[in-house]
Design a protein around this motif. Structure first.
Motif, PDB file in Angstrom:
ATOM      1  N   LEU A  40       0.855  -1.186   0.000  1.00 23.96           N
ATOM      2  CA  LEU A  40       0.000   0.000   0.000  1.00 23.96           C
ATOM      3  C   LEU A  40       0.892   1.237   0.000  1.00 23.96           C
ATOM      4  O   LEU A  40       1.897   1.294   0.726  1.00 23.96           O
ATOM      5  CB  LEU A  40      -0.898   0.045   1.232  1.00 23.96           C
ATOM      6  N   PHE A  41       0.515   2.207  -0.800  1.00 18.54           N
ATOM      7  CA  PHE A  41       1.191   3.508  -0.815  1.00 18.54           C
ATOM      8  C   PHE A  41       0.173   4.522  -0.305  1.00 18.54           C
ATOM      9  O   PHE A  41      -0.840   4.767  -0.961  1.00 18.54           O
ATOM     10  CB  PHE A  41       1.654   3.850  -2.228  1.00 18.54           C
ATOM     11  N   ILE A  42       0.414   5.077   0.876  1.00 20.16           N
ATOM     12  CA  ILE A  42      -0.559   5.974   1.495  1.00 20.16           C
ATOM     13  C   ILE A  42       0.001   7.399   1.551  1.00 20.16           C
ATOM     14  O   ILE A  42       1.024   7.648   2.192  1.00 20.16           O
ATOM     15  CB  ILE A  42      -0.929   5.511   2.923  1.00 20.16           C
ATOM     16  N   GLU A  43      -0.675   8.313   0.869  1.00 16.85           N
ATOM     17  CA  GLU A  43      -0.317   9.729   0.930  1.00 16.85           C
ATOM     18  C   GLU A  43      -1.092  10.338   2.098  1.00 16.85           C
ATOM     19  O   GLU A  43      -2.292  10.581   2.001  1.00 16.85           O
ATOM     20  CB  GLU A  43      -0.656  10.423  -0.386  1.00 16.85           C
ATOM     21  N   LEU A  44      -0.420  10.592   3.209  1.00 19.12           N
ATOM     22  CA  LEU A  44      -1.089  11.035   4.436  1.00 19.12           C
ATOM     23  C   LEU A  44      -1.623  12.450   4.325  1.00 19.12           C
ATOM     24  O   LEU A  44      -2.579  12.819   5.013  1.00 19.12           O
ATOM     25  CB  LEU A  44      -0.126  10.943   5.625  1.00 19.12           C
ATOM     26  N   ASN A  45      -1.012  13.264   3.489  1.00 19.24           N
ATOM     27  CA  ASN A  45      -1.391  14.675   3.336  1.00 19.24           C
ATOM     28  C   ASN A  45      -0.638  15.233   2.135  1.00 19.24           C
ATOM     29  O   ASN A  45       0.297  14.598   1.625  1.00 19.24           O
ATOM     30  CB  ASN A  45      -1.019  15.472   4.597  1.00 19.24           C
ATOM     31  N   TYR A  46      -1.028  16.430   1.684  1.00 17.24           N
ATOM     32  CA  TYR A  46      -0.303  17.087   0.595  1.00 17.24           C
ATOM     33  C   TYR A  46       0.394  18.361   1.057  1.00 17.24           C
ATOM     34  O   TYR A  46       1.131  18.977   0.276  1.00 17.24           O
ATOM     35  CB  TYR A  46      -1.244  17.412  -0.566  1.00 17.24           C
ATOM     36  N   ASN A  47       0.142  18.792   2.303  1.00 16.16           N
ATOM     37  CA  ASN A  47       0.854  19.989   2.766  1.00 16.16           C
ATOM     38  C   ASN A  47       2.316  19.648   3.026  1.00 16.16           C
ATOM     39  O   ASN A  47       2.675  18.509   3.332  1.00 16.16           O
ATOM     40  CB  ASN A  47       0.198  20.564   4.021  1.00 16.16           C
ATOM     41  N   CYS A  48       3.177  20.650   2.900  1.00 15.20           N
ATOM     42  CA  CYS A  48       4.617  20.411   2.993  1.00 15.20           C
ATOM     43  C   CYS A  48       5.301  21.659   3.538  1.00 15.20           C
ATOM     44  O   CYS A  48       4.812  22.775   3.390  1.00 15.20           O
ATOM     45  CB  CYS A  48       5.170  20.042   1.621  1.00 15.20           C
ATOM     46  N   ASN A  49       6.467  21.450   4.175  1.00 19.14           N
ATOM     47  CA  ASN A  49       7.246  22.563   4.712  1.00 19.14           C
ATOM     48  C   ASN A  49       8.358  22.990   3.757  1.00 19.14           C
ATOM     49  O   ASN A  49       9.187  23.831   4.107  1.00 19.14           O
ATOM     50  CB  ASN A  49       7.828  22.216   6.091  1.00 19.14           C
ATOM     51  N   LEU A  50       8.400  22.400   2.548  1.00 19.49           N
ATOM     52  CA  LEU A  50       9.301  22.856   1.494  1.00 19.49           C
ATOM     53  C   LEU A  50       8.469  23.307   0.298  1.00 19.49           C
ATOM     54  O   LEU A  50       7.277  23.010   0.214  1.00 19.49           O
ATOM     55  CB  LEU A  50      10.267  21.735   1.074  1.00 19.49           C
ATOM     56  N   ARG A  51       9.102  24.000  -0.629  1.00 22.39           N
ATOM     57  CA  ARG A  51       8.410  24.505  -1.818  1.00 22.39           C
ATOM     58  C   ARG A  51       9.183  24.084  -3.071  1.00 22.39           C
ATOM     59  O   ARG A  51       9.644  24.937  -3.859  1.00 22.39           O
ATOM     60  CB  ARG A  51       8.266  26.033  -1.740  1.00 22.39           C
ATOM     61  N   CYS A  52       9.350  22.785  -3.239  1.00 25.45           N
ATOM     62  CA  CYS A  52      10.172  22.264  -4.336  1.00 25.45           C
ATOM     63  C   CYS A  52       9.614  22.685  -5.692  1.00 25.45           C
ATOM     64  O   CYS A  52       8.403  22.613  -5.937  1.00 25.45           O
ATOM     65  CB  CYS A  52      10.251  20.741  -4.259  1.00 25.45           C
ATOM     66  N   ILE A  53      10.508  23.094  -6.563  1.00 23.47           N
ATOM     67  CA  ILE A  53      10.096  23.646  -7.849  1.00 23.47           C
ATOM     68  C   ILE A  53       9.464  22.598  -8.760  1.00 23.47           C
ATOM     69  O   ILE A  53       8.732  22.941  -9.688  1.00 23.47           O
ATOM     70  CB  ILE A  53      11.288  24.301  -8.572  1.00 23.47           C
TER      71      ILE A  53
END
Length: 445
Positions: A118-131
């Motif tokens: 299983l691949f679980i994306e827990l959230n989409y918020n992030c503390n980086l802003r990768c280009i």
């Protein structure tokens, strides 16, 4: 009674031929163990908390009683079990040493019966802003432990062995540690995709995570030059934190992965990253095929053909074409493992084939995973995917360069029908063929 050590993951299976198989991962030694036949059956009884008398009775009935003590002793010596009283009750004879594998990524090859990953994306918020980030920033939902727990339980009953927690930045999820602990409590191998920023800042979280023996912690590293790395992440000081977490994980003997995405801004940084990974005995992957983001801006930072060719011709690179054999084309093989042994969950609890091939199969809060996975109707989305073979790819595998194409239907689906040729794949396959011809020609002289 037997006690399984808390640094292992394990799952028992039945093959289509009704053969017993057991897969065991020792996260302390980073070894993978495969058992079959009576040894797998005995291990299944051990992990199912069967009492010792039942196991002894089974071995007597199946003619392997004399092999029980050395087998249990071997399990203890490999660090899989703690000492147990059964050793005093059985005979004493020699048993061939259990085979261990250093490649922890060996997958059970047992058909489509079992949901192994299983691949679980827990959230989409992030503390980086990768280009190059391709996540949907408008999605503010996140997975909760209470709501995902029944789904994980159901997946375990379907044969689950691996779970990957990702994001966004998954450590920002308020239930991250609770979910991670529950996964490991159930002897599921846990891989974590993270940028390492929270693990650097939060010593308590770091210590708690290390204590549950994750299978692997994979971190993104874009350059050994902090200015270049931080320019890609959009946050000053992010590279120092990532390297610091890598150092701390190495000190704790945690299995680490480094993931590098190359853009036209860090295309020349791969060699230093690969050297750093090799010197520290860390698994490293280099990828230069960026997924499209919602704004379609990734095409502006995509690595150039010239930069790709340099990478493919560099003997010091893991992408060196002199070491990469052509793909053996089998028209009857599946086009992707997604849907055969794995599924993906996003922060809305939607169930997909994989994070990139967003064919909706259902929702964790509304639908039964067991019914989705075991459905036989070939007209359902999952049934259609399982029916697909490489021969169904239109106009593919007809050119010389096709043997160097690593086709991913999820990436192709970003721009067109996932069964049709994808310009980016074709272009890169051509560059690989040209690089291979240059290397072969130079080797003759």
């Amino acid at each position: 009674m037997f006690k399984l050590n808390n640094w292992i993951s394990t799952r028992c299976y039945k093959t289509c031929e009704n053969l017993d198989l057991a897969y065991i991962i020792n996260h302390k030694s980073n070894e993978f163990i495969v058992l079959d036949g009576d040894s797998a059956k005995i291990w299944d009884m051990i992990t199912s908390s069967k009492n010792e008398s039942a196991i002894i009775e089974y071995t007597k009935e199946n003619g392997c009683f004399d092999e029980l003590e050395p087998f249990i002793s071997e399990l203890i010596s490999l660090g899989l079990l703690s000492n147990c009283s059964i050793l005093k009750k059985t005979g004493n004879c020699q048993l061939n040493k259990i085979q261990t594998y250093t490649n922890e990524d060996i997958d059970p090859i047992i058909g489509t019966t079992y949901l192994q990953r299983l691949f679980i994306e827990l959230n989409y918020n992030c503390n980086l802003r990768c280009i190059h980030c391709f996540n949907d920033k408008s999605c503010i939902n996140e997975i909760s432990f209470k709501k995902i727990k029944p789904f994980i339980d159901e997946a375990i009953n379907l044969g689950l062995l691996y779970i990957t927690l990702s994001g966004g930045e998954c450590t920002l999820n308020k239930d991250f540690l609770k979910i991670a602990k529950y996964i490991r409590k159930n002897k599921i191998a846990l891989e974590i995709y993270t940028n390492g920023q929270i693990l650097n800042d939060d010593d308590k979280l770091f210590d708690n995570l290390v204590a549950i023996y994750p299978h692997m912690i994979s971190l993104s590293l874009y350059s050994m030059n902090p200015d270049i790395h931080d320019k890609i992440t959009g946050v000053k000081g992010s590279q120092i934190k990532t390297l610091n977490v890598i150092k701390k994980l190495k000190e704790k003997n945690i299995n680490i992965g480094i993931k590098t995405f190359l853009t036209n801004q860090n295309a020349n940084e791969y060699r230093d990253i690969e050297r750093f990974a090799k010197d520290n005995q860390i698994n490293c992957t280099v990828d230069y095929l960026l997924l499209d983001n919602p704004l379609k801006t990734n095409q502006q930072i995509e690595i150039t053909n010239k930069q790709i060719t340099k990478l493919l011709l560099d003997k010091e690179s893991i992408c060196y074409m002199g070491n990469i054999p052509p793909e053996e084309f089998n028209k009857n093989s599946s086009i992707c493992s997604g849907g055969y042994s794995s599924l993906s969950i996003n922060p809305n609890y939607d169930i997909y084939i994989c994070p990139s091939l967003k064919i909706l199969l259902g929702n964790c809060l509304k639908d039964s995973l067991t019914q989705i996975w075991n459905q036989k109707d070939i007209n359902t989305p999952l049934g259609q995917i399982r029916q697909l073979r490489k021969k169904d790819l239109k106009q593919c595998h007809t050119k010389e360069y096709c043997k160097y194409c690593i086709y991913c239907p999820g990436i192709a689906a970003d721009s067109n029908n996932y069964l049709e040729p994808y310009e980016r794949f074709c272009r890169i396959a051509k560059l690989k063929l040209e690089a291979k011809k240059i290397i072969d020609k130079n080797c003759k002289y």
